[in-house]
Design a protein around this motif. Structure first.
Motif, mmCIF file in Angstrom:
data_model
loop_
_atom_site.group_PDB
_atom_site.id
_atom_site.type_symbol
_atom_site.label_atom_id
_atom_site.label_comp_id
_atom_site.label_asym_id
_atom_site.label_seq_id
_atom_site.Cartn_x
_atom_site.Cartn_y
_atom_site.Cartn_z
ATOM 1 N N UNK A 214 98.428 90.847 78.029
ATOM 2 C CA UNK A 214 99.024 89.696 78.705
ATOM 3 C C UNK A 214 100.541 89.835 78.667
ATOM 4 N N UNK A 215 101.206 89.020 79.467
ATOM 5 C CA UNK A 215 102.668 89.074 79.509
ATOM 6 C C UNK A 215 103.292 88.732 78.160
ATOM 7 N N UNK A 216 102.567 87.947 77.354
ATOM 8 C CA UNK A 216 103.115 87.583 76.044
ATOM 9 C C UNK A 216 102.655 88.535 74.938
ATOM 10 N N UNK A 217 102.121 89.700 75.339
ATOM 11 C CA UNK A 217 101.860 90.750 74.364
ATOM 12 C C UNK A 217 100.556 90.669 73.614
ATOM 13 N N UNK A 218 99.525 90.043 74.190
ATOM 14 C CA UNK A 218 98.215 89.982 73.536
ATOM 15 C C UNK A 218 97.252 90.973 74.211
ATOM 16 N N UNK A 219 96.459 91.652 73.406
ATOM 17 C CA UNK A 219 95.556 92.687 73.917
ATOM 18 C C UNK A 219 94.361 92.053 74.620
ATOM 19 N N UNK A 220 94.088 92.545 75.844
ATOM 20 C CA UNK A 220 92.946 92.054 76.612
ATOM 21 C C UNK A 220 91.786 93.049 76.616
ATOM 22 N N UNK A 221 92.104 94.334 76.868
ATOM 23 C CA UNK A 221 91.030 95.324 76.955
ATOM 24 C C UNK A 221 91.603 96.730 76.858
ATOM 25 N N UNK A 222 90.712 97.701 76.854
ATOM 26 C CA UNK A 222 91.088 99.113 76.836
ATOM 27 C C UNK A 222 89.883 99.917 77.284
ATOM 28 N N UNK A 223 90.078 101.226 77.407
ATOM 29 C CA UNK A 223 88.998 102.137 77.775
ATOM 30 C C UNK A 223 88.739 103.086 76.615
ATOM 31 N N UNK A 224 87.459 103.239 76.263
ATOM 32 C CA UNK A 224 87.073 104.126 75.172
ATOM 33 C C UNK A 224 86.164 105.235 75.648
ATOM 34 N N UNK A 225 85.413 105.815 74.736
ATOM 35 C CA UNK A 225 84.564 106.964 75.061
ATOM 36 C C UNK A 225 83.475 106.624 76.074
ATOM 37 N N UNK A 226 83.030 105.379 76.083
ATOM 38 C CA UNK A 226 81.950 104.967 76.990
ATOM 39 C C UNK A 226 82.447 104.153 78.175
ATOM 40 N N UNK A 227 83.748 104.203 78.431
ATOM 41 C CA UNK A 227 84.308 103.428 79.538
ATOM 42 C C UNK A 227 85.034 102.194 79.044
ATOM 43 N N UNK A 228 85.258 101.251 79.935
ATOM 44 C CA UNK A 228 85.990 100.047 79.568
ATOM 45 C C UNK A 228 85.196 99.235 78.555
ATOM 46 N N UNK A 229 85.896 98.559 77.668
ATOM 47 C CA UNK A 229 85.234 97.792 76.614
ATOM 48 C C UNK A 229 84.349 96.692 77.193
ATOM 49 N N UNK A 230 84.700 96.184 78.376
ATOM 50 C CA UNK A 230 83.872 95.142 79.002
ATOM 51 C C UNK A 230 82.445 95.619 79.258
ATOM 52 N N UNK A 231 82.308 96.912 79.588
ATOM 53 C CA UNK A 231 81.005 97.440 79.973
ATOM 54 C C UNK A 231 80.050 97.611 78.799
ATOM 55 N N UNK A 232 80.574 97.649 77.590
ATOM 56 C CA UNK A 232 79.705 97.892 76.430
ATOM 57 C C UNK A 232 79.491 96.630 75.596
ATOM 58 N N UNK A 233 79.956 95.506 76.110
ATOM 59 C CA UNK A 233 79.764 94.227 75.423
ATOM 60 C C UNK A 233 78.825 93.333 76.223
ATOM 61 N N UNK A 234 77.851 92.727 75.528
ATOM 62 C CA UNK A 234 76.988 91.773 76.196
ATOM 63 C C UNK A 234 77.770 90.530 76.610
ATOM 64 N N UNK A 235 77.363 89.926 77.712
ATOM 65 C CA UNK A 235 78.095 88.769 78.237
ATOM 66 C C UNK A 235 77.330 87.457 78.096
ATOM 67 N N UNK A 236 76.045 87.550 77.795
ATOM 68 C CA UNK A 236 75.230 86.335 77.715
ATOM 69 C C UNK A 236 74.922 86.004 76.260
ATOM 70 N N UNK A 237 75.213 84.785 75.863
ATOM 71 C CA UNK A 237 74.925 84.332 74.498
ATOM 72 C C UNK A 237 73.741 83.361 74.551
ATOM 73 N N UNK A 238 72.591 83.937 74.815
ATOM 74 C CA UNK A 238 71.379 83.134 74.959
ATOM 75 C C UNK A 238 71.023 82.484 73.629
ATOM 76 N N UNK A 239 70.360 81.338 73.694
ATOM 77 C CA UNK A 239 69.955 80.645 72.463
ATOM 78 C C UNK A 239 68.627 79.924 72.665
ATOM 79 N N UNK A 240 67.864 79.843 71.583
ATOM 80 C CA UNK A 240 66.588 79.127 71.584
ATOM 81 C C UNK A 240 66.456 78.391 70.256
ATOM 82 N N UNK A 241 65.704 77.283 70.283
ATOM 83 C CA UNK A 241 65.513 76.501 69.064
ATOM 84 C C UNK A 241 64.028 76.228 68.855
ATOM 85 N N UNK A 242 63.567 76.420 67.619
ATOM 86 C CA UNK A 242 62.165 76.157 67.286
ATOM 87 C C UNK A 242 62.023 76.057 65.777
ATOM 88 N N UNK A 243 61.165 75.158 65.338
ATOM 89 C CA UNK A 243 60.812 75.017 63.925
ATOM 90 C C UNK A 243 62.036 74.896 63.004
#
Length: 268
Positions: free
Chosen positions: A148-177
């Protein structure tokens, strides 16, 4: 530079009237330009600010902190809600799962070394097992940093491509018992292993599911190759992590809250 000499209309009229009236014309003076001579100079090009170059020391600190599982140092260097922040949260919560299962998350710290190139804006990462565990050596590079313009890290590219591609985006949840089971994180490692970190908020004590089955998008059911889990505590939050080899995002995790009550969570 071309010099322009201009005789104004007013001066021309004055000389004409003087000649017609017979009045003595003034001594002739060299004509001068009425318009000020201007020298046009091109403005000095302004270089666009480069947050990566300006904050390179923070990037190096970030990489070292990540591989030391030090979220307290790494997280403040990331942009809020960015892939970088999600990755640090994954590192933190997976380390919690490892610790509660009795595994030392710092076991391999000494095996990592780093070589940063500020001019190329790259960090080379090398791993050599110093524990005698037999882990394979690894060499790869983190580059293409986004900040960001204020110097905070957003992303990078590693051995498997951009970090976005190797992170899950859905935080599914279920409740029981009396248990709320949430997909805290999903991550695909360079080796092709999918790591799923669950957050379990339990109203009762008991045993977690030590072998939840993951059915990937290929339809193959996989049991975890590695488990980091411990008994659930009443009124507490527990982090559990499971590693599935040769897997991909886009499948379903079947987790047993008890022997008769499964919940299904989407991993993507």
């Amino acid at each position: 530079m071309k010099r322009t000499l201009t005789l104004t209309a007013a001066a021309a009229i004055t000389l004409s009237l003087a000649a017609c009236s017979g009045a003595e014309a003034p001594d002739e003076q060299p004509a001068t330009s009425q318009a000020a001579e201007s020298e046009t100079t091109s403005p000095t090009p302004t270089e666009e600010p480069d947050p990566v170059a300006e904050n390179w020391d923070d990037i190096v600190t970030f990489v070292e902190a990540v591989y030391a599982n030090d979220a307290d140092v790494a997280m403040p260097l990331t942009a809020k809600d960015s892939p970088a922040a999600e990755y640090v949260a994954y590192i933190r919560d997976n380390a919690l799962a490892e610790q509660t299962a009795g595994f030392d998350p710092h076991m391999f710290d000494d095996g990592y070394s780093f070589d940063d190139d500020e001019e190329k804006q790259e960090v080379d990462i090398s791993f050599r097992d110093t524990t005698g565990n037999g882990s394979d050596p690894q060499d790869y590079t983190w580059s293409d940093w986004k900040m960001t313009d204020d110097g905070k890290i957003e992303s990078w590219t590693g051995a498997s491509g951009s970090i976005e591609k190797v992170l899950g985006k859905k935080h599914d949840k279920q409740k029981a018992k009396g248990q709320k089971v949430t997909v805290a994180h999903a991550y695909k490692s360079n080796s092709g292993t999918v790591v799923i970190v669950l957050k379990v908020d339990s109203e009762t004590g008991g045993y977690p599911d030590y072998a939840p089955v993951y059915v990937g998008p290929d339809g193959v059911a996989r049991k975890p190759a590695q488990v980091n889990a411990t008994d659930l505590v009443e009124g507490a939050t527990s982090y559990l992590s499971f590693l599935y080899q040769d897997a991909d995002f886009g499948g379903k995790l079947k987790y047993l809250v008890d022997y008769e009550t499964p919940v299904t969570l989407t991993i993507k």
